[in-house]
Each structure stands twice: as C-alpha cells, then as structure tokens.
Design a protein around this motif. Structure first.
Motif, PDB file in Angstrom:
ATOM      1  N   ARG A 131      32.214  48.633  36.329  1.00 48.31           N
ATOM      2  CA  ARG A 131      33.659  48.561  36.505  1.00 48.31           C
ATOM      3  C   ARG A 131      34.472  49.155  35.369  1.00 48.31           C
ATOM      4  O   ARG A 131      35.687  49.053  35.351  1.00 48.31           O
ATOM      5  CB  ARG A 131      34.083  47.100  36.684  1.00 48.31           C
ATOM      6  CG  ARG A 131      33.808  46.543  38.061  1.00 48.31           C
ATOM      7  CD  ARG A 131      34.873  46.968  39.035  1.00 48.31           C
ATOM      8  NE  ARG A 131      34.560  46.616  40.412  1.00 48.31           N
ATOM      9  CZ  ARG A 131      34.248  47.520  41.324  1.00 48.31           C
ATOM     10  NH1 ARG A 131      34.154  48.795  41.015  1.00 48.31           N
ATOM     11  NH2 ARG A 131      34.007  47.143  42.567  1.00 48.31           N
TER      12      ARG A 131
ATOM     13  N   ARG B  56      40.457  41.075  37.826  1.00 48.34           N
ATOM     14  CA  ARG B  56      39.529  41.660  38.772  1.00 48.34           C
ATOM     15  C   ARG B  56      38.285  40.796  38.830  1.00 48.34           C
ATOM     16  O   ARG B  56      38.086  39.896  38.019  1.00 48.34           O
ATOM     17  CB  ARG B  56      39.161  43.081  38.340  1.00 48.34           C
ATOM     18  CG  ARG B  56      40.251  44.093  38.609  1.00 48.34           C
ATOM     19  CD  ARG B  56      39.847  45.409  38.020  1.00 48.34           C
ATOM     20  NE  ARG B  56      39.309  45.206  36.673  1.00 48.34           N
ATOM     21  CZ  ARG B  56      38.639  46.124  36.014  1.00 48.34           C
ATOM     22  NH1 ARG B  56      38.421  47.282  36.547  1.00 48.34           N
ATOM     23  NH2 ARG B  56      38.187  45.874  34.795  1.00 48.34           N
ATOM     24  N   ARG B  57      37.421  41.138  39.757  1.00 49.11           N
ATOM     25  CA  ARG B  57      36.300  40.272  40.031  1.00 49.11           C
ATOM     26  C   ARG B  57      35.051  41.125  40.188  1.00 49.11           C
ATOM     27  O   ARG B  57      35.123  42.241  40.697  1.00 49.11           O
ATOM     28  CB  ARG B  57      36.666  39.552  41.319  1.00 49.11           C
ATOM     29  CG  ARG B  57      35.605  38.912  42.083  1.00 49.11           C
ATOM     30  CD  ARG B  57      36.161  38.636  43.465  1.00 49.11           C
ATOM     31  NE  ARG B  57      35.820  39.730  44.343  1.00 49.11           N
ATOM     32  CZ  ARG B  57      35.781  39.650  45.667  1.00 49.11           C
ATOM     33  NH1 ARG B  57      36.152  38.556  46.251  1.00 49.11           N
ATOM     34  NH2 ARG B  57      35.411  40.666  46.374  1.00 49.11           N
ATOM     35  N   GLN B  58      33.941  40.638  39.656  1.00 49.24           N
ATOM     36  CA  GLN B  58      32.680  41.334  39.886  1.00 49.24           C
ATOM     37  C   GLN B  58      31.758  40.371  40.593  1.00 49.24           C
ATOM     38  O   GLN B  58      31.581  39.231  40.158  1.00 49.24           O
ATOM     39  CB  GLN B  58      32.045  41.792  38.571  1.00 49.24           C
ATOM     40  CG  GLN B  58      30.617  42.300  38.699  1.00 49.24           C
ATOM     41  CD  GLN B  58      30.528  43.787  39.040  1.00 49.24           C
ATOM     42  OE1 GLN B  58      31.523  44.489  39.022  1.00 49.24           O
ATOM     43  NE2 GLN B  58      29.330  44.259  39.340  1.00 49.24           N
ATOM     44  N   ASP B 170      32.136  45.368  45.183  1.00 47.17           N
ATOM     45  CA  ASP B 170      32.183  44.701  43.887  1.00 47.17           C
ATOM     46  C   ASP B 170      30.787  44.480  43.325  1.00 47.17           C
ATOM     47  O   ASP B 170      30.589  44.461  42.127  1.00 47.17           O
ATOM     48  CB  ASP B 170      32.893  43.341  44.019  1.00 47.17           C
ATOM     49  CG  ASP B 170      34.399  43.489  44.137  1.00 47.17           C
ATOM     50  OD1 ASP B 170      34.905  44.585  43.814  1.00 47.17           O
ATOM     51  OD2 ASP B 170      35.072  42.530  44.540  1.00 47.17           O
ATOM     52  N   THR B 175      33.971  51.362  45.246  1.00 48.84           N
ATOM     53  CA  THR B 175      35.172  50.902  45.937  1.00 48.84           C
ATOM     54  C   THR B 175      34.822  50.678  47.403  1.00 48.84           C
ATOM     55  O   THR B 175      33.817  51.187  47.909  1.00 48.84           O
ATOM     56  CB  THR B 175      36.307  51.946  45.872  1.00 48.84           C
ATOM     57  OG1 THR B 175      35.848  53.142  46.492  1.00 48.84           O
ATOM     58  CG2 THR B 175      36.704  52.213  44.445  1.00 48.84           C
TER      59      THR B 175
END
Lengths: 213, 213
Positions: A131, B56-58, B170, B175
């Motif tokens: 990311r 944001r998130r992973q 993710d 994307t």
DNA sequence: CGTTGAGTTGACCATCGTCAACAGGAGTGG
DNA sequence: CCACTCCTGTTGACGATGGTCAACTCAACG
C-alpha cells in the motif's frame, strides 16, 4: 528471549551453546534443508531469504545481534540465512534445545510470543509492500531498522546498512534502481546523508512523517 | 489444532467452549482492543484487517471454518475481525484457555507450530504482493483459497468468494478495478467462470501454471 | 420506481520497471 | 604503479503496469 529465564536456566542454556562464526557471504543454512540447529546472533547481521521456483529470491528479513534464527521448530528450514558481515552466533543443537523447551513451559510460551510478534511484523511488512509508494517503503525500512539498532547504539541517527541495495529492493518489493533513486532523492532534499555502508538520518521529523502517513 | 488433543482433553476443551454467532458485516472484535477471547470458527467466513493511521485498511487474511482467531495471546488484538457471512464459532474465555494451555505443554507446542505456519504463510504473501503482477496475485489468491476450502468440499473446482472485490484488493495490494479487470480477463479467456459469490476454475492447469511461475 | 451499493469497463496518466550507460572502489596481475 | 576486470551503485530515457476518475450496469430493497 533470555529475559524469560531464571538464572539457573540461563546457565543450563549456556552450557548447550556452541559459539560459531561465519565469514561475509557465508551461508549459515539453506532453505528447505533439515533444520538441526537454532542460532542466537551475537554480532554481525544476516539476510533471510526464500527462493522462488523460478530462481528469483525474496528477502523476508534481516537479523541483527540478539535475534534468533531457525526457531520455527519445523522439520525443515522455511528460509535460508546468509551472513552479510562477519557473524558470531551461539548455536544450539535443535533436539537438545527442543528438550529443554519441552520441560520449561514458560520458555515455550516465550517462543510462542516471539513467533506471534514476528507474525505481526510480517503483516505490517505486507501493508508496507502492498500500500505504499517506493519512497515510503524505503523510509519505513530505514526508520524500522534504526529502531532495531537502537537497543545497542542508543538513539544514534546513523543506520548501518550491511546489506546491498539489491537486498533492500528484494525486501521491499522494488528494484535496485528504484531504491537507489529514492535514497538519492532523500539525500538531495537533505533528509538523510549517504555514508559508507549506511545512512545518517538528518531530518528525522520529516522522515517520521513520511513513514507515518 | 484439535488433532493434538487426547479424547479427555477434547472433552475438557468442549466444556469451556461457548457457541456464538454473528450476522453478516458484524464485527467479532476490533483491532487493538483488550483481547479476552479466543475463537474457533465452525461455519462462515471472516475478514481479518488492520487499520492504518490514515484510516485506510489492509486485509491481512480471511478465516474459514476450522481456523482459530485471536490466538496471538498478546494483551491486545493485533487485527480486527468481521463476519463476511453469517458466522458460528466456539468462543473460549482467554484466561481459561491460557490456563488449560499452560498445564498442557503439548497444546502450547501445537499453538506454536500454528503460529510458525502462519508466519510462513505471511512471508509467502509478502512475496506474492511484492514480486508478482496483478493477474498472478489474483490467481494465487484463488488457487490458495481453493486449497483451503478443499478440506471440506473435496477437490471442488468452485471457489466461494464471500468477500467483496474491495477485500480481495486490500489483501493483494491492488485496487478494486484491477482485481475486476484481472478476473474479467481470465473469464474472457475461459480460464474461469464467474458465478454468484464465487468463481469456478475451468482451466486449472493453466491457472496453476500462472501461479507457479 | 427510485435508491443504494457492488461490480465492470474505459480513458488517461503516474509510478515504477526495464534497459543502457556510466562512475567509483576493490582486487588482480603485469 | 598502472591497467584491467568485476562488482556495486547511480543516473537517464522510455514504456508498461496498474492507479485514478468517471460512467455505466445490475441486483437488492424500500
């Protein structure tokens, strides 16, 4: 890890340790070979890597003094280890080590916590690779490495980089050129200074901000 | 994990288990909260994620029946867990579970092996994210997921995908659009077929070859 | 029948990989 | 001591992969 030990257990452990050393570029163990030993690094640094079916290589981590290697306790090693500098380590016979651990549950517990922590770090690395931009990855790497070295040379702003650019690139999922460019750019902007076998972090605040994002 | 247990220990464990269930989208636990429970998933699937400072998130993984959650034994959870479908699980009180583990070293040993294996998987995921193209990542994901489901619906070629494209993106460091495009391309080439909430792998051989690389 | 949210597709563009040339240091041998 | 090679690292030009933004479809749901 040794913090979890009673004094008499430390003695016991030391009795099992056999000091070993390796020259630069020397392989400590290969990937997927029977794992018969466990190592505690006492000086130098080590590159941990996996080989892909097509021969390419991914660096999964770097070990510095204090780190344990080969802890996974599986039959075969899941990664290879190669000395980046001259290395000294304490080598433990795997079976003896396992036997000691088996009769000291709190030791095993400590090992488990170590593995959990490693897992957490690996997940963080996944986020970094997945990311973040090239520059951010490089900065995260430098800041993270500095934190690890900090337990020795307290709060020094100079980060030793015993590994090659190729190693860093393999660790960050980048190419050697991109790593080089990112470092050059940061140097041009006076955020850091390239010194022999390392970098000096000049503008820590700015770097921390890039890493935080 | 339960394979490491004697019958009478299984009984003991079951006595501690409290069945719980969660609706779709319901959070089982959040990241960085005090972890007071351990879960063994019995049906449904779960998304494991970390939140980044910037919101944001992973996604660090997906859990399917049989998987354990919250095993890290640290004071606080290192990731959050959210039900992707309706979920049933066995919930264990953390302290009771820890107590049981403490007096059953072979159980702890089993936990340690589990953590080591997770670590190995995380490293593999690092390689996938860092060194593979979008298409390869998607194929690796599908093949890997199929392998995990295989312990139930033996050798079925249909892979359920309870997670959204966003979750997959993710997890793979991509994307949503790129994931969608990769899947569409594979479907156009008749390597797979998109079905409601999943895919059917038509040309396994070709897919395996892409994943092997 | 409108709304919402997931997913797909297209156009465009930035980041990063590729390829190539070059610089500098270490080691080697004449 | 100097020429030579080898290796690591740097820099530039160029192009491809994948991200961004936007429009659209479709199903679910009220």
């Amino acid at each position: 890890m040794c913090g979890a030990l009673e004094p008499h257990e430390l003695v016991e452990l030391e009795a099992m340790a056999r000091p070993v050393c390796y020259g630069q570029r020397q392989q400590m163990f290969a990937q997927d070979e029977p794992s018969d030993s466990v190592y505690n690094l006492t000086s130098g640094s080590v590159r941990l890597y996996r080989l892909l079916p097509d021969g390419r290589r991914q660096v999964v981590g770097f070990a510095i003094p204090g780190d344990f290697l080969g802890l996974s306790m599986s039959e075969r090693t899941v990664y290879g280890a190669e000395a980046l500098t001259a290395v000294t380590a304490c080598k433990f016979n795997r079976e003896a080590f396992a036997a000691l651990v088996d009769e000291r549950p709190h030791l095993l517990r400590r090992l488990y916590d170590l593995a959990s922590h490693e897992l957490s770090l690996a997940q963080e690395q996944m986020v970094i690779i997945g990311r973040r931009t090239a520059e951010e990855r490089v900065v995260c790497f430098l800041i993270g490495l500095r934190k690890r070295w900090a337990q020795f040379n307290h709060n020094s702003v100079t980060v030793p980089l015993p590994m090659t650019r190729q190693d860093i690139a393999d660790f960050l999922g980048l190419t050697i050129e991109t790593v080089s460019r990112a470092v050059s750019k940061l140097a041009r902007e006076k955020a850091l200074l390239v010194v022999p076998d390392g970098v000096r972090l000049l503008d820590l605040e700015r770097l921390e901000k890039i890493a935080a994002r």
